[in-house]
Design a protein around this motif. Sequence first.
Motif, PDB file in Angstrom:
ATOM      1  N   ARG A 323      43.252  32.181  38.079  1.00 33.18           N
ATOM      2  CA  ARG A 323      42.779  33.137  39.080  1.00 33.18           C
ATOM      3  C   ARG A 323      41.266  33.256  38.994  1.00 33.18           C
ATOM      4  NH1 ARG A 323      45.486  38.999  39.439  1.00 33.18           N
ATOM      5  NH2 ARG A 323      43.893  39.551  37.941  1.00 33.18           N
ATOM      6  N   THR A 324      40.574  33.118  40.125  1.00 35.85           N
ATOM      7  CA  THR A 324      39.110  33.155  40.096  1.00 35.85           C
ATOM      8  C   THR A 324      38.545  34.404  40.752  1.00 35.85           C
ATOM      9  OG1 THR A 324      39.055  31.871  42.139  1.00 35.85           O
ATOM     10  CG2 THR A 324      38.897  30.642  40.084  1.00 35.85           C
ATOM     11  N   HIS A 325      39.389  35.174  41.423  1.00 30.70           N
ATOM     12  CA  HIS A 325      38.871  36.321  42.183  1.00 30.70           C
ATOM     13  C   HIS A 325      40.045  37.251  42.491  1.00 30.70           C
ATOM     14  CE1 HIS A 325      36.834  38.369  45.611  1.00 30.70           C
ATOM     15  NE2 HIS A 325      38.002  38.251  46.204  1.00 30.70           N
ATOM     16  N   ALA A 326      39.828  38.547  42.328  1.00 31.71           N
ATOM     17  CA  ALA A 326      40.880  39.503  42.680  1.00 31.71           C
ATOM     18  C   ALA A 326      40.268  40.829  43.104  1.00 31.71           C
ATOM     19  CB  ALA A 326      41.815  39.726  41.497  1.00 31.71           C
ATOM     20  N   VAL A 327      40.654  41.321  44.261  1.00 29.66           N
ATOM     21  CA  VAL A 327      40.214  42.640  44.733  1.00 29.66           C
ATOM     22  C   VAL A 327      41.427  43.367  45.290  1.00 29.66           C
ATOM     23  CG1 VAL A 327      38.792  43.874  46.421  1.00 29.66           C
ATOM     24  CG2 VAL A 327      37.898  41.824  45.348  1.00 29.66           C
ATOM     25  N   ARG A 328      41.591  44.609  44.887  1.00 34.61           N
ATOM     26  CA  ARG A 328      42.731  45.383  45.394  1.00 34.61           C
ATOM     27  C   ARG A 328      42.435  45.882  46.806  1.00 34.61           C
ATOM     28  NH1 ARG A 328      46.543  45.988  41.991  1.00 34.61           N
ATOM     29  NH2 ARG A 328      47.556  47.718  43.041  1.00 34.61           N
ATOM     30  N   ALA A 329      43.479  46.142  47.554  1.00 35.00           N
ATOM     31  CA  ALA A 329      43.330  46.663  48.917  1.00 35.00           C
ATOM     32  C   ALA A 329      42.814  48.105  48.872  1.00 35.00           C
ATOM     33  CB  ALA A 329      44.661  46.613  49.648  1.00 35.00           C
ATOM     34  N   THR A 330      42.095  48.493  49.929  1.00 32.20           N
ATOM     35  CA  THR A 330      41.601  49.863  50.055  1.00 32.20           C
ATOM     36  C   THR A 330      42.279  50.499  51.256  1.00 32.20           C
ATOM     37  OG1 THR A 330      39.449  49.178  49.217  1.00 32.20           O
ATOM     38  CG2 THR A 330      39.523  51.265  50.407  1.00 32.20           C
ATOM     39  N   ALA A 331      43.037  51.546  51.028  1.00 34.86           N
ATOM     40  CA  ALA A 331      43.677  52.231  52.154  1.00 34.86           C
ATOM     41  C   ALA A 331      42.663  53.154  52.808  1.00 34.86           C
ATOM     42  CB  ALA A 331      44.869  53.039  51.653  1.00 34.86           C
ATOM     43  N   CYS A 332      42.664  53.217  54.129  1.00 32.58           N
ATOM     44  CA  CYS A 332      41.818  54.184  54.816  1.00 32.58           C
ATOM     45  C   CYS A 332      42.495  55.553  54.773  1.00 32.58           C
ATOM     46  CB  CYS A 332      41.588  53.761  56.260  1.00 32.58           C
ATOM     47  SG  CYS A 332      40.558  52.293  56.385  1.00 32.58           S
ATOM     48  N   SER A 333      41.674  56.607  54.801  1.00 30.64           N
ATOM     49  CA  SER A 333      42.195  57.972  54.721  1.00 30.64           C
ATOM     50  C   SER A 333      43.159  58.244  55.876  1.00 30.64           C
ATOM     51  CB  SER A 333      41.023  58.957  54.793  1.00 30.64           C
ATOM     52  OG  SER A 333      41.442  60.185  55.356  1.00 30.64           O
ATOM     53  N   PRO A 334      44.411  58.638  55.582  1.00 30.84           N
ATOM     54  CA  PRO A 334      45.380  58.908  56.656  1.00 30.84           C
ATOM     55  C   PRO A 334      44.874  59.974  57.630  1.00 30.84           C
ATOM     56  CG  PRO A 334      46.485  58.859  54.523  1.00 30.84           C
ATOM     57  CD  PRO A 334      44.998  58.800  54.255  1.00 30.84           C
ATOM     58  N   ARG A 335      44.238  61.010  57.091  1.00 33.30           N
ATOM     59  CA  ARG A 335      43.756  62.104  57.934  1.00 33.30           C
ATOM     60  C   ARG A 335      42.665  61.617  58.903  1.00 33.30           C
ATOM     61  NH1 ARG A 335      40.858  67.351  56.193  1.00 33.30           N
ATOM     62  NH2 ARG A 335      40.083  66.065  54.497  1.00 33.30           N
TER      63      ARG A 335
END
Length: 415
Positions: A323-335
């Motif tokens: 694995r050379t790169h990993a970024v987690r997803a960012t959820a946008c604020s539901p509100r």
Amino acid sequence: MPADPAETGRDILARADALARHSDSPDHYTRTWLSPAHRAAAAQLAAWMREAGMSVRTDGAGSVIGRYEGATPGAKAIVTGSHFDSVRNGGRYDGVLGILVPLACVAGLSRRGERLAHAVEVVAFADEEGARFQTSFLASRAFLGRFDPALRERRDAGGVGFDEAMREAGLDPEAIAANPRDPATIAAYVEVHIEQGPVLLDEGLALGVVTAIAGGTRHRVRVAGAAGHAGTVPMAMRRDALAAAAEMVSAVETRAKAAANLVGTVGLLEVKDGTGNVIPGEASFTVDLRSGEDAVREAAERDVFAAFDAIARRRGVAVESRRTHAVRATACSPRLQEALAAAVASLGLPVRRLPSGAGHDAMVLAEAVEAAMLFVRCGAGGVSHHPAETVSAGDAGLAAAALGAFLRSPGVPAA
Ligand SMILES: [Zn+2]
């Protein structure tokens, strides 16, 4: 700026044209962090912010921040903005649209003498693409005091050091992330950005509400078989690394197509010592998987690597990956998504929610405050990071109208 959305849109595009003239190259649009063109663009943005009734300051990384006070001076701010650096030979709306649209909104408030419950701040982030020092999100990280000091060791392609570039631009490298913005003074962050993809265009929609910014992983995969003479080794006795890799590439595509909200790409494939009359003994390739939902991506990752193992076993080749790169997803604020959706609907437009496949400053801001994004349709087949990138005046005007409605909406956190 005028109140008619189409006219507002035309003014926004005219300003994008004017700003694109501040380019590092006379032949195409490239604006890298702290170049003379970049500094001239910053000065132009500051002038437009003042003209729109904002007080303006520049932070340690060279970002330009305009503030339009709310009804109560010193109130928390809705921060909205994007970046004004570009990739090499880029498009003039990437980033810039997310500065010019809110500027048009504030100009409208100022013209009417209207004050909201909260302050509105427009931030023109100085560096997001990081083309000069191979950084990413440099300015939004510095804005929040999250600058990585190790970056100061870097040099640009011309041999100019990071600190030297800052001093030349009148900035103090020691103070790049001094006086970080206190997240407690920010009510919300919202970023307007061109979609940089073809989804809204394909569906005939001007605007989209972003649900999440995709996370992603990249792997480097190596397949080892046995080289041999292309004329003498019978087919049944071969262990062809490239033929195995080709099947693996197809496995990535098949798996990615099987899930909504997932994309998978093999963008690089190499045959070691490849030549026309030798059976490939070793092949390597990359796998890029992205999704707005980490669980979706992780499941795909497991399936893809299980498929690689099965293909390798059947063909008698070895496969290994790193694995050379990993970024987690960012959820946008539901509100904030709800408030943006209501703002879009208030214009009589359908509400389309979609994830962002590309990274944006909102990812960094989301680590500290509630964040959301509004996408604007990209013309010309959805192409971006390219001179052919376009946005229509009508869509830019609708984006300004939607952002204006959002800033006034009850779903937005007040002071
Ligand atoms: Zn961008």
